[in-house]
Design a protein around this motif. Sequence first.
Motif, mmCIF file in Angstrom:
data_model
loop_
_atom_site.group_PDB
_atom_site.id
_atom_site.type_symbol
_atom_site.label_atom_id
_atom_site.label_comp_id
_atom_site.label_asym_id
_atom_site.label_seq_id
_atom_site.Cartn_x
_atom_site.Cartn_y
_atom_site.Cartn_z
ATOM 1 N N ALA A 12 42.965 38.767 41.371
ATOM 2 C CA ALA A 12 42.364 38.071 42.509
ATOM 3 C C ALA A 12 40.890 38.417 42.650
ATOM 4 N N LEU A 13 40.543 39.689 42.412
ATOM 5 C CA LEU A 13 39.145 40.091 42.490
ATOM 6 C C LEU A 13 38.325 39.429 41.392
ATOM 7 N N ALA A 14 38.882 39.330 40.201
ATOM 8 C CA ALA A 14 38.173 38.660 39.106
ATOM 9 C C ALA A 14 37.907 37.203 39.447
ATOM 10 N N ASP A 15 38.884 36.528 40.044
ATOM 11 C CA ASP A 15 38.672 35.138 40.460
ATOM 12 C C ASP A 15 37.547 35.049 41.485
ATOM 13 N N PHE A 16 37.544 35.993 42.440
ATOM 14 C CA PHE A 16 36.489 35.997 43.453
ATOM 15 C C PHE A 16 35.125 36.215 42.812
ATOM 16 N N CYS A 17 35.023 37.186 41.913
ATOM 17 C CA CYS A 17 33.751 37.466 41.251
ATOM 18 C C CYS A 17 33.295 36.266 40.420
ATOM 19 N N ARG A 18 34.234 35.631 39.783
ATOM 20 C CA ARG A 18 33.885 34.471 38.951
ATOM 21 C C ARG A 18 33.296 33.359 39.812
ATOM 22 N N THR A 20 32.009 33.697 42.910
ATOM 23 C CA THR A 20 30.890 34.122 43.749
ATOM 24 C C THR A 20 29.680 34.586 42.956
ATOM 25 N N LEU A 21 29.933 35.329 41.881
ATOM 26 C CA LEU A 21 28.839 35.937 41.118
ATOM 27 C C LEU A 21 28.543 35.208 39.823
ATOM 28 N N GLY A 22 29.468 34.348 39.392
ATOM 29 C CA GLY A 22 29.290 33.653 38.127
ATOM 30 C C GLY A 22 29.807 34.481 36.968
ATOM 31 N N GLU A 46 33.074 47.160 37.629
ATOM 32 C CA GLU A 46 32.187 46.611 36.597
ATOM 33 C C GLU A 46 32.561 45.148 36.389
ATOM 34 N N TRP A 47 31.582 44.287 36.576
ATOM 35 C CA TRP A 47 31.779 42.849 36.339
ATOM 36 C C TRP A 47 30.781 42.434 35.265
ATOM 37 N N GLY A 48 31.266 42.381 34.045
ATOM 38 C CA GLY A 48 30.355 42.180 32.929
ATOM 39 C C GLY A 48 29.402 43.355 32.834
ATOM 40 N N ASP A 49 28.116 43.078 32.895
ATOM 41 C CA ASP A 49 27.118 44.151 32.805
ATOM 42 C C ASP A 49 26.617 44.601 34.178
ATOM 43 N N ARG A 50 27.322 44.195 35.245
ATOM 44 C CA ARG A 50 26.909 44.565 36.592
ATOM 45 C C ARG A 50 27.760 45.723 37.094
ATOM 46 N N ASP A 51 27.092 46.751 37.648
ATOM 47 C CA ASP A 51 27.778 47.893 38.239
ATOM 48 C C ASP A 51 27.757 47.740 39.758
ATOM 49 N N LEU A 52 28.950 47.657 40.347
ATOM 50 C CA LEU A 52 29.090 47.372 41.756
ATOM 51 C C LEU A 52 29.966 48.422 42.440
#
Length: 355
Positions: A12-18, A20-22, A46-52
Amino acid sequence: MTDADALVDEAALADFCRETLGSDSNTDLSVEYHGDGLSNETLFVEWGDRDLVLRRPPAGDHAEGAHDVLREARVMDAVAGAVPVPDVVATCDDLDVLGCDFVLLERLDGDVLRTEEPDRFATAAGRRTVGEELVDTLADIHAVDHEAVGLGEGEFGYPEGYLERQVETFTEQLEWFLPTTEQDREVPHVREVGEWLADNVPEESAHTLVHGDYKLDNVMFAPGTPPEITGVLDWELSTLGDPLADLGWMLVFWRDAGDPEPALPEGLVPRFMEHEDYPTRRELVARYEERTGQEFTNERFYRGLAAYKIVTTTEAMYFRYRAGDASDPLYPALEEGVPELAARAKRIVEGEEPL
């Protein structure tokens, strides 16, 4: 099941990041539980190369109004530029995603001083600067023109009567927990302290933005030297009120050489600032007064209020631990530690533990 699995549905978080963040076809999500927080839950994402950083309320029941992560995101957005804070990347109030509100923040690089000092700060000048940075940043928070940044009176906070409401609110929260937690042991003195505070509310200082949980382990220091605060964290309790309440809160977590043994383990109460190179509490107060022009009057009330709030906060942690909703290994120590904290609060209000 890991702590991260229990708190975050990764799909669910991955769907949200996809959404919202692309993303692109190579974007992966990873989530790691960060167990140092003792209020809202903190997870590294970690979402791709982004550290959150993901912030969300703890599992289980908690007092109404507590753990408001959307509020802290709003404040960080508002004060950015005047106070060092992480960038707010995204917020979510759709309970269908994780079952609660949550916030994604920029992950800062640096050190939070919890149980020990970094080697690079272990000099007389470095240690003194840590204390000065802490006080100076608090003064900067209290200097924010809250109306100008969109945190207006009546819409964001109701500062009139702030201290009286603080006493009432924490008394109500404590009485919500005690019928359950006192089945294990009593918490002597705590009701006496609450009564003393209610009877000794001082005339309030000029109202400002207050952080609500300002202390050494809620700021991050940047890499390198000299020590410099790069981020003020954990704004969920921020509102408009009496700035001396923030100062009193900061001071009850700052130890001087010769202080009584702490009621809780070092994982909850750092002791490295007892070294003679660190400023004393009185020196921190003097610097705050110089920076703000505000005298720290009625210090027994403000420090006593802070100690009383610590009793309430730690008893809430013990309540969650007792209910099976918290797994921090330090929580079992609260069974005996909270009554000792209540005894300390009583010493402060009675003048037996001076500034």
